[in-house]
Design an enzyme around this catalytic site. Structure first.
Site, PDB file in Angstrom:
ATOM      1  N   GLY A 387       0.799  -1.271   0.114  1.00 24.28           N
ATOM      2  CA  GLY A 387      -0.284  -0.178   0.071  1.00 24.28           C
ATOM      3  C   GLY A 387       0.974   1.542   0.008  1.00 24.28           C
ATOM      4  CB  ALA A 388       2.028   3.418   1.630  1.00 22.04           C
ATOM      5  CG  HIS A 423       0.772   2.844   8.294  1.00 21.43           C
ATOM      6  ND1 HIS A 423       0.713   1.364   9.391  1.00 21.43           N
ATOM      7  CD2 HIS A 423       1.707   2.141   8.043  1.00 21.43           C
ATOM      8  CE1 HIS A 423       1.019   0.475   9.411  1.00 21.43           C
ATOM      9  NE2 HIS A 423       1.686   0.961   8.203  1.00 21.43           N
ATOM     10  CD  GLU A 424       3.651   3.977   5.387  1.00 24.77           C
ATOM     11  OE1 GLU A 424       4.780   3.782   5.370  1.00 24.77           O
ATOM     12  OE2 GLU A 424       2.708   2.659   5.199  1.00 24.77           O
TER      13      GLU A 424
HETATM   14 ZN   LIG Z   1       3.515  -0.373   7.896  1.00 18.78          ZN
END
Ligand SMILES: [Zn+2]
Length: 1013
Positions: A387-388, A423-424
């Site tokens: 996703g990233a 999140h990142e």
């Molecule tokens: Zn992660």
């Protein structure tokens, strides 16, 4: 990195061996770092027969076997006499490694590519040397895909050695040299490559002295990869319809080694300096800002050079060659935040930019450690497997996880963007600043980032109820997977790349996040925050293991006068697979609550994890919270410390609801009277219980209808389907997103389970009786709060699936005026309109969507088209759509999984999808490269609708002789799930069918709002 979609897992075990022992030698692991600050040491070697290794500190004894002469030269090892008391491997782990050896050494001697024996049998590197600094120079050619590289690594020697072993994968190393700190060359007398472990061996003609520094130089060549990891090529179509290429990286967990030779383990941190050649139409990015750019004489190339990085792990290194545009701003601490995207998408980058700098400011304060780099880039990559990815200072995203267009993107997709950014950015602290010592503690990275993503997104979007959404986004999916025998403990031993890949799954991410949320529920956010600050501060630029976190939290809770054995409590949740079912009964004001592991399982099965977890015996420290009829607004808590409990409440208490707000990672079952009393509360006074408590009752009761086993001796058995259905009746009055989302998930799962049975139509009719009142009030105007918009989208789609003629007509009419007049559809209605339009539409309708998919520059719109096209009822179109997945020019490999999953969900497509995967298995697995978790996710997606013994036989037969690589555990979970579906029928079909008959005969089911059918 965040989960992309459904992540899979596996257990990879090499063939058993009789000839080789890979032994771990734990040294200086008592807590005092040696002179280089390196805490531990590990040795491994192989030898036909036996090799004993013991504590180096005690430096005991020797056994020699003639064979090991070469190795003796290569590696200085402490030998041991047979019978030396220390000779037995006692299971002391080195950083992050489990006590349980999981990967047997190869069954044949490691053989290098030139046919010689490779003198190192362990998939982990030896600890003799560690890198201090990498100087990397790369020249990638985006047309020929050729990459020329040179690299200088400064090393220091932890122990004397005559060999250096370093990672390298699919690199053609042409030159290598080693010098000591005075510049004197050291001859490399042997260079070996062992592809299986992705290791290079450099044998030296002299001993490297302990504590000295050396310089290793290597020249190498490689190619830009086609798979979505390592240093790979991606492309996009620009506004003029031209194809543009970008070269980008994705290294986590073990792909840095395919871009340059390196010590590719997370604890081997170093500083990185990069220079990279590029042509004039491109620019380049790295973790750090660019320092200089100079034209290269005699060519039209430029050489970009970057500032040196901070100390970091190899998997966080990133570099990109592209021709994007950017938008940027600055945080309060003057960090430059930029969002990069293809020029025709840059107008969709502003939302990400705004919230990224906002969240970065918030995290600076929350973690009490300022973000240490001068810049933070976020970039959209057209082809992206996950996703990233949190590369320090240069975060890469799927386009759908970064781009937002307020006129076109739905609330669901916008939330995905906010969550991915939160999140990142959390990883910049959890993972980047403090890194897990070894992948076995991956959950420390991912569980925390998954926990923090809701907090970060809530700060950026306070109106979204992100913290309320935690239970449906994290807790429910984690409880669902963790109830399978084929689950695994959060802290789980892994060694080889395939095993490492396999734990990027729901357990590491969502269960990890859930148990941190539970921890927060009993120590409070302030104390959690203080503990995290201490942990981050103590280990910054270093590595840590799970116990280091517990230690920091214990220090803080103690300081505040709270005597909690944090490690003792949390070990029961991290070291054991699964979670407890708490069985509760209330009689005359006396409550008893007992605990036992909850497993949705077939009868008479044994747990394959059992041998790993015997010490804790599947008992947990459970923070048991409850509210009662007499005190519905104030919760009380009792600890169940590996035990059952009983306690008294007021004698006239009518009901008790346990696990308030579902903050605890456990399920609750009540006796019949308990369920009836709670059902009564829902039917008569719905607001007595919070939306989270209503959702948790639904999630528990629908799950408990599965056949399950616990070790509770006197347990009365499963809950009847009729208890769940009786409880679901209250939904006619439900108006909130969290309970509806939970309920629709379970109800439609039942629809899929009984697809081939007459009860299928009855079930849809029943769901319609629940949904219809809400459908009529929620309407087709895309307005309201964030949660109302999310809910509308789900309710409208549920109405369509139940055959509500008004809903179908409304959607079709909107689809047709969009197609013919290009009338805009509000973002949150698009999913249902496109999907319904295709489902009830013509081939031309489908082709129109295909054309929009190909021409749109809005990633969220493309995503909706992928989903909508899978709704077709035309077998020929379905087949064609499936075949497009084999052609990367039609469906990007990153989206193949989405297509297969969506087609499998369509009752008319499930068999075609399964046939497709079988027929083209090798081609599909090639698409995803060696160790991708995607194959596991595909196995799960295409087999999850299966419910019969016949299907089970087919799946078993197909995979019997197929090497599924990292999909092994996902396959086990898929097979277990099909077996459970079969059992579900045996247990529930009759009672479900008769309940539906009985209920529907009482309530006139009229399809269509306004009776327009
Ligand atoms: Zn992660």
């Amino acid at each position: 990195m965040p989960e992309s979609t459904v992540l899979s897992e596996l257990t990879h075990v090499d063939p058993p061996t009789t000839n080789y022992n890979t032994l771990k030698n734990e040294e200086e692991n008592s807590g005092s770092p040696n002179e280089s600050g390196f805490m531990v040491n590990k040795r491994a070697m192989y030898e036909p027969g036996a090799v004993m290794v013991c504590s180096q500190k005690r430096a005991c004894c020797v056994v020699t076997l003639g064979f090991i002469a070469i190795i003796t030269i290569a590696l200085i090892v402490a030998f041991t006499k047979p019978g030396c008391p220390e000779a037995t491997y006692t299971g002391e782990p080195f950083p992050g490694q489990s006590n349980h050896p999981t990967v047997s050494p190869p069954s044949t001697p490691p053989t290098a590519t030139n046919g010689e024996e490779f003198p190192w049998a362990d998939v982990r590197l030896p600890f003799h040397v560690r890198p201090l600094h990498y100087d990397i120079s790369l020249h990638p050619n985006l047309t020929t895909r050729h990459v020329q590289g040179e690299m200088t690594i400064k090393l220091t020697t932890i122990e004397e050695t005559t060999a250096i072993i370093i990672h390298g994968h699919e690199l053609n190393v042409s030159q290598y040299s080693l010098k000591n700190k005075y510049g004197k060359p050291i001859e490399i007398i042997k260079f070996l490559i062992y592809p299986r472990h992705q290791q290079l061996y450099l044998g030296l003609d002299e001993i490297l002295r302990r504590g000295s520094n050396y310089t290793l130089k290597m020249s190498f060549e490689t190619t830009l990869k086609e798979e979505l990891d390592g240093f790979y090529l991606s492309s996009y179509i620009n506004g003029d319809g031209e194809k543009r290429y970008i070269a980008t990286t994705h290294f986590e967990p073990t792909s840095a080694r395919s871009a340059f030779p390196c010590f590719d383990e997370p604890h081997l941190k170093a500083k990185f300096h990069l220079s990279i050649y590029r042509d004039s139409q491109h620019f380049t990015l790295f973790n750090m800002p660019q320092q200089t750019t100079v034209p290269v004489e005699g060519s039209d190339l430029f050489l970009d050079e970057f500032q040196e990085s901070v100390e970091m792990s190899t998997y966080l290194v990133a570099f990109i060659v592209c021709d994007y545009d950017l938008v940027y701003n600055f945080t309060e601490h003057n960090v430059k935040v930029s969002v990069y995207a293809p020029p025709n998408m840059i107008n969709q980058a502003n939302y990400s930019l705004r919230i990224a700098s906002h969240i970065l400011d918030y995290y600076d304060k929350f973690f009490g450690v300022a973000y240490p780099l001068p810049k933070q880039d976020l970039i959209a990559i057209p082809d992206f497997g996950a996703g990233a990815m949190e590369n320090w200072g240069l975060i890469t995203y799927r386009e759908t996880a970064l781009m937002f267009d307020k006129n076109n993107t739905s609330s669901r997709s916008q939330q995905r963007v906010a969550v991915a950014i939160a999140h990142e950015l959390a990883h910049q602290w959890f993972g980047n600043l403090v890194t897990m010592s070894w992948w076995s503690d991956l959950w420390l990275n991912e569980g925390f980032a998954s926990f923090m993503e809701n907090i970060g997104a809530a700060v950026a979007e306070p109106g979204w109820a992100m913290e309320e959404q935690f239970i449906v986004e994290k807790m429910h999916p984690a409880l669902s997977l963790d109830a399978l025998l084929a689950s695994h403990p959060i802290s789980t031993p892994v060694t080889d790349p395939a095993q490492i890949e396999s734990i990027f799954d729901t357990i590491s991410y969502k269960k990890g996040a859930s148990i941190i949320s539970m921890l927060e529920s009993f120590i409070g956010r302030n104390m959690l925050q203080e503990g995290l600050r201490l942990y981050l501060d103590s280990h910054r630029y270093g590595n840590a293991a799970t116990d280091d976190l517990w230690e920091a939290l214990t220090t803080v809770t103690k300081k505040h006068g709270k005597e909690l054995d944090i490690k003792g409590i949390m070990d029961t949740w991290t070291l054991q697979a699964g979670f407890p079912l708490i069985s509760v009964s209330l009689q005359d004001g006396h409550v008893t609550a007992s605990q036992a592991r909850f497993l949705v399982c077939e009868e008479n099965v044994t747990d394959p994890n059992e041998p790993l977890n015997t010490t804790l015996g599947y008992r947990w420290h459970v923070p048991l919270t409850y509210i009662t009829s007499g005190n519905p607004h104030n919760q009380t808590m009792h600890w169940m410390n590996l035990t059952d409990v009983d306690f008294d409440v007021a004698r006239d208490t009518k009901w008790i609801k346990v696990n308030v707000g579902q903050r605890g990672f456990y399920r609750v079952s009540y006796d019949m009277a308990g369920w009836e009393a709670l059902n009564n509360v829902l039917q008569t006074n719905i607001d007595t219980l919070s939306p989270a408590d209503r959702a948790s009752l639904i999630d528990d009761v629908f799950t408990l209808v599965n056949p399950f086993c616990t070790t509770i001796q006197n347990w009365a058995g499963t809950v009847s389907a009729t208890v769940a259905l009786d409880l679901s009746l209250y939904l006619k009055k439900e108006t909130k997103y969290i309970p509806w989302h939970t309920a629709l998930g379970h109800l439609f799962k039942w629809v899929r389970l009984i697809f081939n049975y007459p009860a299928h139509t009855l079930m849809l009719d029943y769901i319609h009786t629940l949904v219809r009142p809400h459908y009529e009030t929620i309407g087709w105007n895309d307005t309201g709060t964030h949660l109302e918009r999310l809910l509308r989208s789900e309710v409208l789609w549920a109405a369509v699936q139940c055959g509500n003629s008004h809903a179908i007509q409304e959607a079709q009419q909107r689809f047709s005026s969009w197609r013919t007049n290009n009338d805009s559809i509000p973002p949150n209605l698009r999913s249902v309109v496109y999907s319904t339009g295709v489902r009830y539409g013509t081939e031309e309708d489908w082709r129109h969507c295909w054309q929009v998919y190909n021409s749109s520059s809005i990633p969220s719109e493309k995503g909706l088209m992928l989903k909508a096209m899978a709704q077709t009822r035309d077998p020929w179109l379905m087949q064609q759509y499936l075949e497009y997945t084999l052609d990367a020019t039609k469906i990007r490999p990153q989206d193949v999984m989405t297509v297969l999953k969506q087609v499998s969900k369509n009752p008319g497509g499930r068999l075609s999808a399964w046939r497709m995967v079988r027929q083209h298995w090798s081609q599909i697995s090639q698409l995803f490269g060696h160790g991708s978790f995607t194959m596991g996710a595909i196995i799960k997606a295409v087999t999850s609708p299966f419910t019969s013994s016949f299907d089970l036989g087919e799946v078993e037969a197909f995979f019997k002789d197929v090497d599924v690589g990292p999909g092994e555990r996902a396959l086990a979970q898929a097979l277990e799930t099909i077996r459970l579906h079969i059992q579900w029928h045996e247990h529930n079909l009759d009672s479900l069918t008769s309940w539906l008959h009985q209920h529907l005969s009482h309530s006139q089911t009229v399809k269509g709002s306004g009776d327009s059918a």
